[in-house]
Design an enzyme around this catalytic site. Structure first.
Site, PDB file in Angstrom:
ATOM      1  N   CYS A 128      -7.221 -23.107  19.778  1.00 53.21           N
ATOM      2  CA  CYS A 128      -8.335 -23.367  20.695  1.00 53.21           C
ATOM      3  C   CYS A 128      -8.404 -24.820  21.137  1.00 53.21           C
ATOM      4  O   CYS A 128      -9.008 -25.120  22.163  1.00 53.21           O
ATOM      5  CB  CYS A 128      -9.639 -22.933  20.063  1.00 53.21           C
ATOM      6  SG  CYS A 128      -9.659 -21.175  19.720  1.00 53.21           S
TER       7      CYS A 128
ATOM      8  N   CYS B 259     -14.193 -23.172  19.332  1.00 48.07           N
ATOM      9  CA  CYS B 259     -13.542 -23.301  18.027  1.00 48.07           C
ATOM     10  C   CYS B 259     -12.547 -24.451  18.126  1.00 48.07           C
ATOM     11  O   CYS B 259     -12.095 -24.786  19.221  1.00 48.07           O
ATOM     12  CB  CYS B 259     -12.841 -21.971  17.707  1.00 48.07           C
ATOM     13  SG  CYS B 259     -11.534 -22.023  16.490  1.00 48.07           S
TER      14      CYS B 259
ATOM     15  N   ASP C 136       0.860  -1.183   0.000  1.00 45.60           N
ATOM     16  CA  ASP C 136       0.000   0.000   0.000  1.00 45.60           C
ATOM     17  C   ASP C 136       0.894   1.231   0.000  1.00 45.60           C
ATOM     18  O   ASP C 136       2.078   1.163   0.337  1.00 45.60           O
ATOM     19  CB  ASP C 136      -0.969  -0.041   1.199  1.00 45.60           C
ATOM     20  CG  ASP C 136      -2.186   0.878   0.976  1.00 45.60           C
ATOM     21  OD1 ASP C 136      -2.235   1.577  -0.052  1.00 45.60           O
ATOM     22  OD2 ASP C 136      -3.080   0.900   1.853  1.00 45.60           O
TER      23      ASP C 136
ATOM     24  N   CYS D  32      -9.660 -24.717  16.157  1.00 47.38           N
ATOM     25  CA  CYS D  32      -8.385 -24.434  15.493  1.00 47.38           C
ATOM     26  C   CYS D  32      -7.242 -24.935  16.384  1.00 47.38           C
ATOM     27  O   CYS D  32      -7.467 -25.268  17.551  1.00 47.38           O
ATOM     28  CB  CYS D  32      -8.268 -22.944  15.200  1.00 47.38           C
ATOM     29  SG  CYS D  32      -7.756 -21.933  16.598  1.00 47.38           S
TER      30      CYS D  32
ATOM     31  N   ASP E 240      -3.654   7.324  -3.548  1.00 45.61           N
ATOM     32  CA  ASP E 240      -5.027   7.825  -3.681  1.00 45.61           C
ATOM     33  C   ASP E 240      -5.404   8.624  -2.434  1.00 45.61           C
ATOM     34  O   ASP E 240      -4.729   8.538  -1.410  1.00 45.61           O
ATOM     35  CB  ASP E 240      -6.005   6.650  -3.840  1.00 45.61           C
ATOM     36  CG  ASP E 240      -5.922   5.676  -2.674  1.00 45.61           C
ATOM     37  OD1 ASP E 240      -4.852   5.061  -2.500  1.00 45.61           O
ATOM     38  OD2 ASP E 240      -6.893   5.550  -1.902  1.00 45.61           O
TER      39      ASP E 240
HETATM   40  N1  GUN Z   1      -6.419   1.113   3.286  1.00 45.21           N
HETATM   41  C1  GUN Z   1      -7.656   1.248   3.794  1.00 45.21           C
HETATM   42  N2  GUN Z   1      -8.387   2.110   3.039  1.00 45.21           N
HETATM   43  C2  GUN Z   1      -7.590   2.513   2.032  1.00 45.21           C
HETATM   44  C3  GUN Z   1      -7.803   3.389   0.912  1.00 45.21           C
HETATM   45  O1  GUN Z   1      -8.865   3.973   0.717  1.00 45.21           O
HETATM   46  N3  GUN Z   1      -6.739   3.565   0.061  1.00 45.21           N
HETATM   47  C4  GUN Z   1      -5.546   2.905   0.256  1.00 45.21           C
HETATM   48  N4  GUN Z   1      -4.560   3.123  -0.622  1.00 45.21           N
HETATM   49  N5  GUN Z   1      -5.330   2.105   1.298  1.00 45.21           N
HETATM   50  C5  GUN Z   1      -6.348   1.901   2.169  1.00 45.21           C
HETATM   51 ZN    ZN Z   2      -9.690 -21.035  17.471  1.00 44.08          ZN
END
Ligand code: GUN
Ligand code: ZN
Length: 488
Positions: free
Chosen positions: A283, A278, A89, A280, A124
């Site tokens: 758990c 659960c 990201d 897993c 963005d």
């Molecule tokens: N992570 C959570 N929401 C967003 C978003 O709107 N844009 C980006 N780039 N990362 C995110």
């Molecule tokens: Zn579990």
């Protein structure tokens, strides 16, 4: 070249195969968020839980000199210690949370390329729900110009890294549509629906349905779609049913920090648990008391159930039962019930994507009355061209002589020729004996439709048993047919 191949479909959901520079992955899948500053579960261990791809934040790496140097020298995969595909990201979320991101779109994209990210994300601007339209539109224009700049910097098919086109537009459906359409015109390897974290936190899931649909309608069908920030398993069936293929989860760790235990139908406070419901590996090995002492164990449980639910979603797509899974899961929480109801607003759209033949369905709640199969059946009532004396009856029993055609009424479908008793979908779908009013209403609406379409050509008798008594549509039906309650 297309990196994404669709293997199975159900509703708008699909099982797909996505090619990355670090190998193929199968969608829908969830990418655990790895924060290089704060590792809860190491990237190298993520495969054990079922992870096929990870996501990390390029901006966090970029702004910390030691991480940045290591990533630039040896790549992001070496930094995180994994050979799994990694999406990075851009820092947009930090931009939204803390306002001060000191990096340009171009710089952070080049950085993502240089550290060998499998999927790069432009910078963005996430716009929160219910902001003023002008502000949302202005921010969207900036986002779109950054998407164009990103595509120019990273021309399609010219490099190994894929590029994501982010969709913004806050809660304005038309802006979401425009955002998706213009992103699709620029052309990306995958698309990501952003700006929804506050909606997820406030459980505005019905609005989320509108947002996903607005985006999906305007994005290419053969591209994967990521839903940013949706890491709670209770949301997966619905989001996948609407066409989301990729998810990211910081939730497993964030919820663990708050001592919250994830389940596929909601969150439980660890302190309130008497037993661990659960099976897993965590758990089935540890006690409630031991989990209370260790946020790592709790995070591990959270991750197990997250992947378990995604596998359940996948299986449901393969067998054509994703609607049933949505109904079952969305019944767990009132705001998910609202979301499910909202999804039924889009049944006509979903019907276009959904396969025309699949296994017969189980009627589980009044939302089943609005399944795409039921709508498809209603759309095809014009295929019955009928004339003469016609009996439409809710019960096949006595007094059925002297008719040219006999139609039975099965909720929620409505009328069908008695000869189709065994055929899909009407004859085969299973409904409870004590059927709800919604199913009866849809069935009677379809009776009315059939009557109106054949008005003047046929002479109709409509007979109903006592379970239908008092339904308001009976009166309307009596304008087209001789309506009588059955006595035998
Ligand atoms: N992570 C959570 N929401 C967003 C978003 O709107 N844009 C980006 N780039 N990362 C995110
Ligand atoms: Zn579990």
């Amino acid at each position: 070249m297309n990196n994404f191949e669709i293997l199975h479909k159900d509703l708008m959901g699909r099982i797909g195969k996505l090619r990355t520079t670090h190998g193929y992955i199968e969608t829908p899948t969830i990418m655990p968020v790895i924060n290089p500053n704060l590792v809860t579960i190491a990237a190298a261990d993520m495969k054990n839980y079922g992870a096929e791809m990870l996501i990390t934040n390029a901006y966090i790496i970029y702004r910390k000199p030691n991480l940045r140097e290591e990533a630039l020298t040896n790549g992001v995969h070496s930094l995180l210690g994994t050979d799994m595909p990694i999406m990075t990201d851009s820092g947009s979320y930090q931009l939204y949370e803390y306002k001060d991101v000191e990096v340009s779109n171009k710089e952070i994209l080049e950085f993502q390329q240089n550290i060998g990210s499998d999927v790069c994300v432009p910078l963005d601007i996430p716009t929160p729900p219910y902001w003023k339209r002008k502000r949302v539109k202005d921010d969207l224009e900036v986002t779109l110009s950054r998407l164009q700049e990103a595509r120019n910097l990273m021309p399609a098919n010219a490099q190994d890294n894929m590029l994501a086109g982010v969709v913004q537009g806050s809660t304005f459906v038309d802006l979401r549509e425009e955002s998706a359409r213009r992103a699709a015109e620029i052309g990306f390897d995958l698309y990501a629906v952003g700006g929804v974290v506050p909606l997820l936190e406030s459980h505005g899931f019905d609005k989320l349905v509108d947002i996903i649909v607005a985006a999906k309608k305007n994005l290419p069908l053969n591209a994967p779609v990521h839903l940013f920030g949706a890491g709670h398993p209770m949301l997966f069936p619905l989001a996948v049913a609407l066409g989301c293929d990729l998810f990211d989860s910081a939730a497993y760790a964030l919820f663990a920090k708050d001592k919250r235990y994830l389940t596929s139908d909601g969150t439980k406070k660890l302190e309130k648990l008497r037993v661990l419901p659960c099976s897993c590996p965590v758990c089935s090995t540890y006690s409630v008391a031991e989990l209370k002492e260790s946020k790592d164990l709790l995070a591990a449980h959270n991750l197990w159930v997250t992947f378990e639910e995604m596998r359940m979603v996948k299986q449901s797509i393969a067998e054509g039962s994703l609607w049933e899974l949505c109904e079952r899961r969305c019944r767990a929480y009132p705001s998910l019930v609202d979301a499910l109801k909202r999804m039924t607003n889009y049944s006509a759209l979903i019907e276009k994507y959904d396969s025309a033949t699949k296994r017969p369905f189980f009627y589980l709640s009044e939302f089943s009355a609005h399944r795409p199969e039921v709508l498809r059946y209603s759309n095809r009532l014009n295929r019955f061209d009928i004339s003469g004396r016609v009996l439409i009856t809710t019960k096949e029993e006595c007094e059925e002589e002297g008719y040219d055609h006999i139609f039975l009424v099965k909720p929620p479908f409505g009328p069908y020729p008695v000869e189709l008793n065994e055929s899909y979908p009407v004859g085969q779908s299973e409904i409870p004996v004590a059927i709800d009013n919604e199913a009866k209403t849809v069935a009677l609406q379809n009776v009315l439709k059939l009557l109106a379409m054949n008005k003047g050509k046929a002479k109709f008798v409509f007979r109903y048993d006592s379970t239908w008594e008092g339904h308001p549509l009976l009166e309307e039906i009596s304008m087209y047919a001789d309506v009588r309650q059955k006595i035998c």
